[in-house]
Write a protein that holds these residues in place. Structure first.
Motif, mmCIF file in Angstrom:
data_model
loop_
_atom_site.group_PDB
_atom_site.id
_atom_site.type_symbol
_atom_site.label_atom_id
_atom_site.label_comp_id
_atom_site.label_asym_id
_atom_site.label_seq_id
_atom_site.Cartn_x
_atom_site.Cartn_y
_atom_site.Cartn_z
ATOM 1 N N ASN A 14 0.809 -1.219 0.000
ATOM 2 C CA ASN A 14 0.000 0.000 0.000
ATOM 3 C C ASN A 14 0.843 1.270 0.000
ATOM 4 O O ASN A 14 0.314 2.359 -0.219
ATOM 5 N N LEU A 15 2.145 1.136 0.231
ATOM 6 C CA LEU A 15 3.014 2.300 0.116
ATOM 7 C C LEU A 15 3.082 2.807 -1.317
ATOM 8 O O LEU A 15 3.369 3.982 -1.557
ATOM 9 N N ALA A 16 2.816 1.926 -2.284
ATOM 10 C CA ALA A 16 2.766 2.370 -3.683
ATOM 11 C C ALA A 16 1.634 3.368 -3.890
ATOM 12 O O ALA A 16 1.757 4.308 -4.678
ATOM 13 N N ALA A 17 0.528 3.170 -3.185
ATOM 14 C CA ALA A 17 -0.581 4.119 -3.280
ATOM 15 C C ALA A 17 -0.189 5.472 -2.698
ATOM 16 O O ALA A 17 -0.606 6.523 -3.199
ATOM 17 N N VAL A 18 0.622 5.462 -1.643
ATOM 18 C CA VAL A 18 1.104 6.722 -1.067
ATOM 19 C C VAL A 18 1.951 7.478 -2.085
ATOM 20 O O VAL A 18 1.819 8.691 -2.248
ATOM 21 N N SER A 36 1.545 8.185 9.302
ATOM 22 C CA SER A 36 0.754 9.265 8.701
ATOM 23 C C SER A 36 -0.428 8.734 7.897
ATOM 24 O O SER A 36 -1.449 9.426 7.778
ATOM 25 N N TYR A 37 -0.319 7.525 7.355
ATOM 26 C CA TYR A 37 -1.358 7.005 6.469
ATOM 27 C C TYR A 37 -2.034 5.760 7.020
ATOM 28 O O TYR A 37 -2.662 5.016 6.275
ATOM 29 N N GLY A 38 -1.934 5.547 8.300
ATOM 30 C CA GLY A 38 -2.681 4.463 8.934
ATOM 31 C C GLY A 38 -2.244 3.085 8.504
ATOM 32 O O GLY A 38 -3.081 2.172 8.417
ATOM 33 N N LEU A 39 -0.954 2.883 8.257
ATOM 34 C CA LEU A 39 -0.436 1.579 7.871
ATOM 35 C C LEU A 39 0.223 0.910 9.072
ATOM 36 O O LEU A 39 0.613 1.563 10.037
ATOM 37 N N ALA A 40 0.363 -0.403 8.980
ATOM 38 C CA ALA A 40 0.902 -1.172 10.098
ATOM 39 C C ALA A 40 2.397 -0.914 10.270
ATOM 40 O O ALA A 40 3.123 -0.729 9.298
ATOM 41 N N ILE A 41 2.844 -0.911 11.520
ATOM 42 C CA ILE A 41 4.256 -0.768 11.851
ATOM 43 C C ILE A 41 4.840 -2.163 12.058
ATOM 44 O O ILE A 41 4.378 -2.917 12.909
ATOM 45 N N ALA A 42 5.853 -2.509 11.268
ATOM 46 C CA ALA A 42 6.518 -3.812 11.367
ATOM 47 C C ALA A 42 5.490 -4.940 11.460
ATOM 48 O O ALA A 42 5.441 -5.678 12.457
ATOM 49 N N PRO A 43 4.631 -5.113 10.453
ATOM 50 C CA PRO A 43 3.560 -6.116 10.538
ATOM 51 C C PRO A 43 4.121 -7.542 10.586
ATOM 52 O O PRO A 43 5.157 -7.836 9.984
ATOM 53 N N ARG A 62 -0.235 9.112 -4.659
ATOM 54 C CA ARG A 62 -0.858 10.322 -4.134
ATOM 55 C C ARG A 62 0.142 11.476 -4.110
ATOM 56 O O ARG A 62 -0.202 12.622 -4.450
ATOM 57 N N TRP A 63 1.375 11.201 -3.714
ATOM 58 C CA TRP A 63 2.388 12.253 -3.696
ATOM 59 C C TRP A 63 2.687 12.764 -5.105
ATOM 60 O O TRP A 63 2.863 13.972 -5.308
ATOM 61 N N LEU A 64 2.765 11.867 -6.061
ATOM 62 C CA LEU A 64 3.007 12.292 -7.439
ATOM 63 C C LEU A 64 1.862 13.157 -7.953
ATOM 64 O O LEU A 64 2.085 14.141 -8.663
ATOM 65 N N GLU A 65 0.640 12.806 -7.597
ATOM 66 C CA GLU A 65 -0.501 13.635 -7.989
ATOM 67 C C GLU A 65 -0.419 15.007 -7.333
ATOM 68 O O GLU A 65 -0.730 16.024 -7.963
ATOM 69 N N GLN A 66 -0.003 15.051 -6.069
ATOM 70 C CA GLN A 66 0.146 16.335 -5.392
ATOM 71 C C GLN A 66 1.252 17.177 -6.013
ATOM 72 O O GLN A 66 1.184 18.412 -5.997
ATOM 73 N N ALA A 67 2.262 16.519 -6.557
ATOM 74 C CA ALA A 67 3.350 17.233 -7.216
ATOM 75 C C ALA A 67 2.976 17.726 -8.610
ATOM 76 O O ALA A 67 3.768 18.431 -9.239
ATOM 77 N N TYR A 89 8.469 2.162 -8.254
ATOM 78 C CA TYR A 89 8.355 1.619 -9.606
ATOM 79 C C TYR A 89 6.891 1.295 -9.936
ATOM 80 O O TYR A 89 6.425 1.547 -11.048
ATOM 81 N N ALA A 90 6.175 0.730 -8.960
ATOM 82 C CA ALA A 90 4.769 0.388 -9.185
ATOM 83 C C ALA A 90 3.930 1.635 -9.427
ATOM 84 O O ALA A 90 3.042 1.652 -10.286
ATOM 85 N N ALA A 91 4.201 2.692 -8.664
ATOM 86 C CA ALA A 91 3.468 3.947 -8.863
ATOM 87 C C ALA A 91 3.769 4.535 -10.236
ATOM 88 O O ALA A 91 2.860 5.013 -10.931
ATOM 89 N N ALA A 92 5.032 4.515 -10.637
ATOM 90 C CA ALA A 92 5.404 5.059 -11.947
ATOM 91 C C ALA A 92 4.790 4.243 -13.076
ATOM 92 O O ALA A 92 4.338 4.798 -14.090
ATOM 93 N N GLU A 93 4.755 2.934 -12.913
ATOM 94 C CA GLU A 93 4.174 2.082 -13.966
ATOM 95 C C GLU A 93 2.666 2.276 -14.050
ATOM 96 O O GLU A 93 2.084 2.272 -15.128
ATOM 97 N N THR A 94 2.025 2.458 -12.901
ATOM 98 C CA THR A 94 0.573 2.654 -12.888
ATOM 99 C C THR A 94 0.192 3.959 -13.575
ATOM 100 O O THR A 94 -0.800 4.017 -14.317
ATOM 101 N N LEU A 95 0.961 5.009 -13.353
ATOM 102 C CA LEU A 95 0.683 6.313 -13.961
ATOM 103 C C LEU A 95 1.284 6.453 -15.355
ATOM 104 O O LEU A 95 1.208 7.540 -15.940
#
Length: 405
Positions: A119-123, A327-334, A126-131, A155-161
């Motif tokens: 899910n960090l790829a989704a973050v 910051s984005y409600g993700l698990a710490i060291a899951p 979102r940052w790329l969209e904000q930029a 890489y996943a975010a770049a490939e998706t966009l």
């Protein structure tokens, strides 16, 4: 009676405080209304509902990252790699050893464990969209071998966009990263491209050895040979740099030569490379997220990120996985690999509107009855009379009585 004479008659208590309370309303009624309002307020505040925020790009990026993470895991298992539960509780096979021949510096185990989250790829999306990055734009990436999972997210975010990246890597890795000599990030990148998860255009243009001064200073000669061999076996040219300034200059030249047709929409840094972001001092100036200017109250070291900002190119700093997760409600060291769709980007908490509306109506009725009790009592009495009013058939005499009359 004028005010002066009144004061003479009541010298000790010139004013009398009067409290108004409507008649025919008991204290029990007031307490009940107050407690009911407080209970309703607590119910609305403590019983929110989770509302999904669907976004095809966010989900697609997370799914692509999940596919890449699982592919590396399967590949490492096929190679006979064993995941130590103390280091890698989720069994991702992306947490490297605490020390190896190609380890450049210390690293945070908890942060490395936290970074293994699709899910960090989704973050990053979102940052790329904000930029202001749009599909089809060109971007520059400076990635580190210390954060293989964050590299996958980028890489996943770049490939998706559908972005066009120009990538420069650093081969060495800190603790618990891609610091296994037989499977470094430069090897993982090629494996992911060979599997078709990422396109061939995502191959790095060049790579530095990394480590101190971005040239593995202080490492042994066998270590330097292992780093160079890793780049050679993956067909990536190695930067021969003298110091940090030289490395920054060569990286900027690579980026400029690759962007002759289209300017970069953003520069993405992954990790704490000295040439890419300025090391620890640079990350102290640029926290995780999007930055459009250099901080005026801090001395920013000379690096690729600072030079990109002087050219008006925003930077996206992907670092400190623990802070991002908080910051984005993700698990710490899951302890298990997180599922796609978890985190505040995919859903958010909101108040239950029907419950809030019911509380408002209840409070309004209670206050109205408290302020205008007589009106409500008359209304209730009228309604009772209407309900109890006998109809015509009830007033009529029975047939037997009529016959007797």
């Amino acid at each position: 009676m004028n005010p002066k004479s009144f004061l003479k008659m009541n010298p000790a208590q010139p004013f009398q405080v009067m409290y108004w309370r409507p008649k025919q309303i008991s204290r029990r009624w007031l307490w009940a209304g107050m407690l009911a309002s407080l209970a309703g307020l607590l119910a609305v505040e403590w019983w929110p509902q989770q509302v999904a925020a669907p976004s095809p790009e966010l989900t697609a990026a997370a799914e692509k990252a999940d596919e890449a993470l699982r592919h590396i895991k399967d590949l490492r298992i096929a190679q006979g790699h064993r995941a130590l539960p103390k280091l890698d509780p989720s069994g991702s096979h992306l947490v490297g050893p605490s020390m190896s021949m190609v380890t450049s510096k210390l690293g945070s185990l908890e942060s490395k464990q936290t970074s293994i989250n699709p899910n960090l790829a989704a973050v990053v999306v979102r940052w790329l969209e904000q930029a202001g990055v749009e599909p089809g734009d060109s971007i520059a990436i400076g990635a580190s071998g210390s954060w293989p999972a964050l590299n996958i997210a980028v890489y996943a975010a770049a490939e998706t966009l559908q972005l066009k990246p120009t990538i420069v890597l650093s081969v060495a890795s800190s603790q618990y990263g891609a610091n296994s000599p037989d499977m470094m990030w430069i090897d993982m990148e090629r494996q992911l491209r060979d599997a078709g998860i990422f396109p061939e255009s995502f191959a790095a243009k060049s790579a530095s050895l990394g480590g101190l001064f971005d040239r593995a200073a202080g490492m042994t000669e066998p270590t330097r040979e292992m780093l160079e061999l890793a780049a050679t076996r993956n067909g990536i040219p190695v930067l021969d740099v003298a110091d940090i300034e030289d490395s920054v200059g060569q990286r900027m030249e690579i980026y400029q030569n690759a962007s002759s047709d289209q300017p970069y929409a953003a520069y993405i840094n992954v990790g704490g490379g000295s040439a890419s972001i300025g090391g620890t001092a640079g990350n102290a100036c640029f926290s995780a997220g999007v930055h459009r200017s250099t901080p005026s109250d801090q001395e920013v070291p000379d690096c690729v990120a600072s030079r990109m900002l002087t050219q008006g190119i925003p930077i996206v700093n992907v670092v400190d996985a623990k802070q991002i997760a908080e910051s984005y409600g993700l698990a710490i060291a899951p302890a298990q690999m997180p599922r796609v769709g978890q985190g505040s980007l995919f859903s958010h908490m909101t108040y239950r509107r029907p419950l809030a509306a019911a509380l408002i109506c209840m409070t309004w009725v209670w206050m109205s009855v408290t302020v205008f009790p007589r009106w409500y009592l008359r209304t209730v009495l009228k309604l009772r009379r209407l309900v109890r009013r006998p109809n015509a058939s009830t007033n009529a005499l029975p047939k037997q009585v009529e016959w007797m009359v």
